[in-house]
Motif scaffolding. Sequence first.
Motif, PDB file in Angstrom:
ATOM      1  N   THR A 183       0.827  -1.208   0.000  1.00  0.00           N
ATOM      2  CA  THR A 183       0.000   0.000   0.000  1.00  0.00           C
ATOM      3  C   THR A 183       0.865   1.262   0.000  1.00  0.00           C
ATOM      4  N   ALA A 235       3.928   1.430  -1.349  1.00  0.00           N
ATOM      5  CA  ALA A 235       4.521   1.519  -2.682  1.00  0.00           C
ATOM      6  C   ALA A 235       3.489   1.944  -3.723  1.00  0.00           C
ATOM      7  N   HIS A 236       2.254   1.455  -3.570  1.00  0.00           N
ATOM      8  CA  HIS A 236       1.202   1.823  -4.519  1.00  0.00           C
ATOM      9  C   HIS A 236       1.052   3.338  -4.576  1.00  0.00           C
ATOM     10  N   LEU A 237       0.980   3.956  -3.424  1.00  0.00           N
ATOM     11  CA  LEU A 237       0.828   5.410  -3.379  1.00  0.00           C
ATOM     12  C   LEU A 237       2.065   6.118  -3.911  1.00  0.00           C
ATOM     13  N   PHE A 266       4.473   5.090  -5.920  1.00  0.00           N
ATOM     14  CA  PHE A 266       4.750   4.911  -7.347  1.00  0.00           C
ATOM     15  C   PHE A 266       3.774   5.700  -8.226  1.00  0.00           C
ATOM     16  N   SER A 267       2.769   6.304  -7.606  1.00  0.00           N
ATOM     17  CA  SER A 267       1.871   7.156  -8.393  1.00  0.00           C
ATOM     18  C   SER A 267       2.445   8.567  -8.541  1.00  0.00           C
ATOM     19  N   VAL A 268       3.469   8.862  -7.771  1.00  0.00           N
ATOM     20  CA  VAL A 268       4.081  10.193  -7.840  1.00  0.00           C
ATOM     21  C   VAL A 268       5.062  10.237  -9.018  1.00  0.00           C
TER      22      VAL A 268
END
Lengths: 330, 330, 330, 330
Positions: free
Chosen positions: C204, C206-208, C210-212
Amino acid sequence: MNHIGRLFQINIYGESHGGGVGILLDGVKPGIPLTEEDFLLDLSRRKAGGLGTTPRIEADEVHIISGVFNGYTTGAPILLSFVNTNTKSKDYSNLIDQPRPSHADYTAHIKYDGYNDYRGGGHFSGRLTLGLVSAGVVAKKMLKGVTFHTSLTNLNGCEDQSKFQSILKEAVENKDSVGGIVTLTATGLPVGLGEPYFDSLESTIAHLMFSVGGVKGIEFGIGFDGVGLKGSEFNDKIIDSKGTTLSNNNGGINGGISNGNPIVVKVFVKPTPSIGLKQETYNFRDDKVKSLEIEGRHDAAIILRAMVVLEACLAIALCDANLIRNAYKK
Amino acid sequence: MNHIGRLFQINIYGESHGGGVGILLDGVKPGIPLTEEDFLLDLSRRKAGGLGTTPRIEADEVHIISGVFNGYTTGAPILLSFVNTNTKSKDYSNLIDQPRPSHADYTAHIKYDGYNDYRGGGHFSGRLTLGLVSAGVVAKKMLKGVTFHTSLTNLNGCEDQSKFQSILKEAVENKDSVGGIVTLTATGLPVGLGEPYFDSLESTIAHLMFSVGGVKGIEFGIGFDGVGLKGSEFNDKIIDSKGTTLSNNNGGINGGISNGNPIVVKVFVKPTPSIGLKQETYNFRDDKVKSLEIEGRHDAAIILRAMVVLEACLAIALCDANLIRNAYKK
Amino acid sequence: MNHIGRLFQINIYGESHGGGVGILLDGVKPGIPLTEEDFLLDLSRRKAGGLGTTPRIEADEVHIISGVFNGYTTGAPILLSFVNTNTKSKDYSNLIDQPRPSHADYTAHIKYDGYNDYRGGGHFSGRLTLGLVSAGVVAKKMLKGVTFHTSLTNLNGCEDQSKFQSILKEAVENKDSVGGIVTLTATGLPVGLGEPYFDSLESTIAHLMFSVGGVKGIEFGIGFDGVGLKGSEFNDKIIDSKGTTLSNNNGGINGGISNGNPIVVKVFVKPTPSIGLKQETYNFRDDKVKSLEIEGRHDAAIILRAMVVLEACLAIALCDANLIRNAYKK
Amino acid sequence: MNHIGRLFQINIYGESHGGGVGILLDGVKPGIPLTEEDFLLDLSRRKAGGLGTTPRIEADEVHIISGVFNGYTTGAPILLSFVNTNTKSKDYSNLIDQPRPSHADYTAHIKYDGYNDYRGGGHFSGRLTLGLVSAGVVAKKMLKGVTFHTSLTNLNGCEDQSKFQSILKEAVENKDSVGGIVTLTATGLPVGLGEPYFDSLESTIAHLMFSVGGVKGIEFGIGFDGVGLKGSEFNDKIIDSKGTTLSNNNGGINGGISNGNPIVVKVFVKPTPSIGLKQETYNFRDDKVKSLEIEGRHDAAIILRAMVVLEACLAIALCDANLIRNAYKK
């Protein structure tokens, strides 16, 4: 919570007397022409002002904040915002002492530990439906070839539309309110929308509609009125190769999937809970039942304004179902 | 799709005539005692065999495959599996040539490009409700202090329960079927369950229930019957400091949030579409309307077996709402 | 899509040169004091203006549009909005003819059928991180007792912080850019956050992150540097009854669940793709590789401004995990 | 939690020593040929038995329980089940007294209030990856024209593959373990997969991969090794009308969206935490640090078996992204 949809997603926000209300759309196909004018018709259908509706007339002007460029949707989230302008700074704290019967005043107060914005219903205000109606406009644009028809088929138990005006007039005069039934139809849909098991078309349509304040019953096709029919009478016999059925007791849905016939939904909207008449209800501060008189004028029949909102809900659910269906096409 | 729930999540699978059916639960609290015996009562309530139900009697034996250790839930996913044993290998291909009216035969055939398992309704079979009932058993265990009451309050238009047996008998004799209305009540819930805007308690309960085959109408509290009431009559006045209301026309929910009074839901289940009587419906292979006679014996009233399924849906929705509520407690 | 989170949910919107950018939060606990001043510190940490950052200085003033009443969160969605003011109306259409290398220009153009707002990166602009930073401020408020520490531990391959200024200066002078590594630490978390199987805390977070934009690598604890260690060296031995470990090679997470030791994440942010230096890249209109010179001044190191954004992502993921954990407490 | 995916959804279940493990797939396109033989190749790639892997050799035979009919997927959920057969009934309770360092023993015990099935790691066992590998097989079938290449590019710090056998041999002899780096490539993808803002391709791939036990670092393209590059060196210049880039430092993804070049992911898998060597770690029952010797033989390098699991994760994420992309095509 305040988010719904698998591909066509909507997020609602706002309060009656805060900075504004609106909706944030995601999953909109790029390349759809969209301007603020496109919202005028449906927003006007929701507008206050007529007999049986409140006199609070705001501009209800939508602002497209994002997701549209050069007049076309971009595929990025679309924020549709409405600024609150007509927010009188009157004192609403009595709603905490003596919650209005059948309103969210009491439940919201408990759920949010007393921190909810109670002014004019706050986040539970009918004003939030501005966002829903706007989302519906976009959803309809994405549903090419689908036609919606929405009508008031019952008001206060009466099914004779010629008498609706007098029913409303009487309710207004008596400082009381009335409910009714809205019948919605969507035609032109392909066979195959709806995702069993849990995202049956009935499920997703009902989920959205039951989020609208005042909705207390939803039925598809003949609905509860079909309780007296035998299976041999209820069953919709297919009569041609396109799947057309002789009757439409199932409301265009079998096994949770659209069958190509019109989707038919009937929705019961309860009488507006805010009435001018005195009501005897509990006063928490005084710890006893007391008389409550809700000031101001109210919608005698919120159902009049709910019609286009429910149509929007139907369009939103169908739009999402249609996108999912697209994903699996060859 | 075949997944639902925010914290208490369920995933359904299986077909009538495949390897089996079942349900995969997630978000179950660890430390709940759970054995296969715990499912017997509710599974027996769903069982075939009585008047008006099919004679297909399978063991309906649940197998706990995962998520339980030493008799207690572990917090890991619980797979509850039912093996299919009584699957006759008869030929069902006629369902494609001539889909049964009001069934999913036609819609599933189109939606899944002809690849769906059509035997006995496949994934649309009532047999999948074994999983729902089982999930309901676990949900009820997680809802301490909540009592469910579920009854058949209308059969084929008749509200006199003393006449239900004769109505069923007549339907069986005529190779026809009947529908009805189930009334469900949940008492003992705290104030504050339900997550507006879109996850109103009505929305999440209806979403689950409308996924059950045959459900075509859902109403809360007095529901559609309240259409003739004025606001002053409909409103539920609060009478004490706990929020108890004099009437319960709103079915225990205001603004989408439980108000502490009993949750009351009424559900219309249509007559079983499979009937022994001849029906005139389209035959796609012969390209004309022909007589269809569905062989075998069928439930004359699926509503009898749907009652405990709907109760399970109610419990599942409330269990999820309760977990979310917990997350925000001080 | 533009929505993430199970209980603490965020929805992002906006474009660099449209009406504005912002974030819509849901699932915020009611009763948290929140004013626009609370955002100043973190927003200033993200601000342009220093060496190695762009000179586009906007007020970056957050507006709380909804969900806050009398200075406290209400439990309703919080819309945090930033108006775009400094949007020069220059011509960006060359980005379509000749997409900037390593940018979203080309992929967005194809994905959105040419309808994306390409001005200044549109929805892919770093300006959207204003919303993330703001969400992080609220998340941190909900995480009582948790301390965040975020530092730049590598710039252009150099780990000696005393040389960072000269590296930046050189990059600016050369019209080039540099990347680096941010090391983030969160201390004070309880054991038990993270929801296996798929919502491991690493997943969770990394998910956030990697959206940057620009993030191309994420590691926990010792990360890739631990590749040369044997199991006997890598394993973090527990040394007391609170679960304290001697080393923290696992970055405070075992089996996807926080173990009570500091969460340690290292993030690689690539060099800013927009550089002043000439680049040889394909021109789609002229159908050949041509020289591209991106005008204006750019961040020589977006990592400087990304630091607080990544900290916000960490806080958001932990806040959501903590709420879920709460739901299952006693 | 144990569910992931927007359209292509997977739900994992099971424990090492319970009834079995498996995966429930949803959103699979109907009409895909699928038999149990299709899983053999990838399952054998995951198998134990070689140097550096455990000798626990189970049949690892997949059973297709639902969702397949006449050899083709039906569009209904597919349950893929593995029965546990080789489960020795030895005593595992010492894992509670003295949790294995770097394992989930301690965190799971606290999180699940002591009710977790701790035998052989329970729900955290590597055995659950059987389900992931199986889901990957189906995902790859749905991704026509996409080729996967997965290799071990670093073992215990060494990048010379000719030395891998001796590294493994030494680790086995020393009762120790080693980690490494897997490099995965997917070629043949169209431009346009990935859903910004939050479902960037990096985000969804990393989310899945970080759920696999032992994964502690993920990078795309050149990854952390690119930290020393200037923007002018890092940027991938486009060289033709198809978007082909000269270098691929971004790993085939720009702005979170596939750019048509190969997707390149590198994953750090830590050394197997279970080692035969004595470790000094806390014993909760004796309340002091004691020597721990984990009996039995273990994978000296779980990375060997993780390779096909990570490939499955990549395929699952891409399959879901591809379905979403389909939904928006013309």
